[in-house]
Design a protein around this motif. Structure first.
Motif, PDB file in Angstrom:
ATOM      1  N   ASN A 171       0.820  -1.216   0.000  1.00  0.00           N
ATOM      2  CA  ASN A 171       0.000   0.000   0.000  1.00  0.00           C
ATOM      3  C   ASN A 171       0.851   1.262   0.000  1.00  0.00           C
ATOM      4  O   ASN A 171       0.388   2.334  -0.405  1.00  0.00           O
ATOM      5  N   ASN A 172       2.093   1.172   0.432  1.00  0.00           N
ATOM      6  CA  ASN A 172       2.985   2.316   0.464  1.00  0.00           C
ATOM      7  C   ASN A 172       3.648   2.594  -0.887  1.00  0.00           C
ATOM      8  O   ASN A 172       4.356   3.585  -1.047  1.00  0.00           O
ATOM      9  N   TRP A 173       3.448   1.700  -1.848  1.00  0.00           N
ATOM     10  CA  TRP A 173       3.979   1.942  -3.184  1.00  0.00           C
ATOM     11  C   TRP A 173       3.198   3.088  -3.849  1.00  0.00           C
ATOM     12  O   TRP A 173       2.033   3.331  -3.523  1.00  0.00           O
ATOM     13  N   SER A 174       3.804   3.746  -4.786  1.00  0.00           N
ATOM     14  CA  SER A 174       3.155   4.868  -5.482  1.00  0.00           C
ATOM     15  C   SER A 174       2.382   4.347  -6.694  1.00  0.00           C
ATOM     16  O   SER A 174       2.697   4.648  -7.850  1.00  0.00           O
ATOM     17  N   ASN A 219      -0.956   4.770  -7.398  1.00  0.00           N
ATOM     18  CA  ASN A 219      -2.063   5.587  -7.913  1.00  0.00           C
ATOM     19  C   ASN A 219      -1.648   7.036  -8.146  1.00  0.00           C
ATOM     20  O   ASN A 219      -2.503   7.922  -8.225  1.00  0.00           O
ATOM     21  N   GLU A 220      -0.383   7.249  -8.241  1.00  0.00           N
ATOM     22  CA  GLU A 220       0.095   8.631  -8.479  1.00  0.00           C
ATOM     23  C   GLU A 220       0.391   8.832  -9.962  1.00  0.00           C
ATOM     24  O   GLU A 220       0.690   7.899 -10.686  1.00  0.00           O
TER      25      GLU A 220
END
Length: 259
Positions: free
Chosen positions: A253-256, A258-259
């Motif tokens: 969840n800490n991966w980017s 949805n950026e």
């Protein structure tokens, strides 16, 4: 009260000595109904038949024929359970027992096991299930010394109920009955196969391969199935079919994404 209905299956085939022993053991505990592959299906994992037809026929084998309904199936172990639950059984079984497998299904072997995949298929359908394996690959292995232990485990499972969405993976070391020290509830050992292919050439000049390898234990814990088996204990590993790595959800969840 009616006896429990026990679905018996395996991956070594309906004529395998391990299954014939298991049928005999289970007759003392309930009404036995067998649906098993018509030929060996070892190492099939959770494969199912999608692109060809399935066949099943009523058969009679040995002294069990008079009071046990048995069906052979042309498919995989998982197919056998699906067909049993959807088409062949007179009612929902109280428990599904798979085995007795000729050879170990401990540690990483559970991934490839047709024996355990049959049990897991039953578990997915909400049927309590246990897979039994004897750590002896010999087709003529002696299963007689496993009877009391197997009956005890099945009786306890019927009496106390296996936890929801859990299937029991039971492995029995290749020892004499008097050498068995007891039963241990374990975790699955971390292990792997160091595999290689033996490459050969046939008389027509075409290459072919035999898969070979050595078992590599990567776990020194004394709470594992491999430790139990090496030290004279029957191992029981509660196995789940939810493969979610829950501990990894927050990290990913800490991966980017949805950026």
């Amino acid at each position: 009260m009616s006896k429990p209905l026990i679905l018996v299956t395996n991956d070594d085939g309906i004529t395998a000595p391990g299954l014939r022993s298991l049928v005999s053991f289970m007759k003392d505990l309930g009404d036995v109904f067998v649906v098993a592959p018509d030929s060996p299906q070892s190492g099939m994992g959770h494969a199912i038949t999608l692109d060809s037809t399935l066949y099943s026929k009523r058969i009679k084998i040995g002294s069990e024929a008079s009071d046990t309904k048995e069906y052979s199936c042309s498919g995989t172990p998982a197919d056998c359970v699906k067909l049993a639950l959807r088409e062949l059984l007179p009612r929902r079984p109280d428990i599904c027992i798979s085995g007795i497998n000729h050879g170990s299904n401990s540690s990483i072997n559970v991934i490839y096991s047709g024996t355990m995949s049959a049990a897991i298929e039953a578990g997915i359908e909400g049927v309590p299930a246990i897979g039994f394996s004897l750590c002896d690959y010999n087709w003529d292995a002696d299963f007689s010394h496993t009877e009391d232990f197997i009956k005890k485990i099945v009786n306890e499972a019927l009496a106390h109920k296996i936890p929801k969405d859990v299937v029991l993976n039971v492995n029995i070391p290749n020892l004499k009955k008097e050498e068995l020290k007891g039963i241990k509830i374990c975790r699955q050992a971390k292990a792997n196969w160091k595999e290689k292919f033996d490459k050969r050439t046939n008389p027509m000049g075409k290459d072919y391969y035999w898969l070979t390898g050595e078992f590599e234990l990567l776990d020194k814990g004394e709470d594992t199935d491999e430790w139990a088996l090496s030290n004279g204990y029957i191992s029981i590993v509660p196995t789940q079919f939810d493969l979610t790595a829950h501990h990894a959800i927050q990290d990913i969840n800490n991966w980017s994404l949805n950026e």
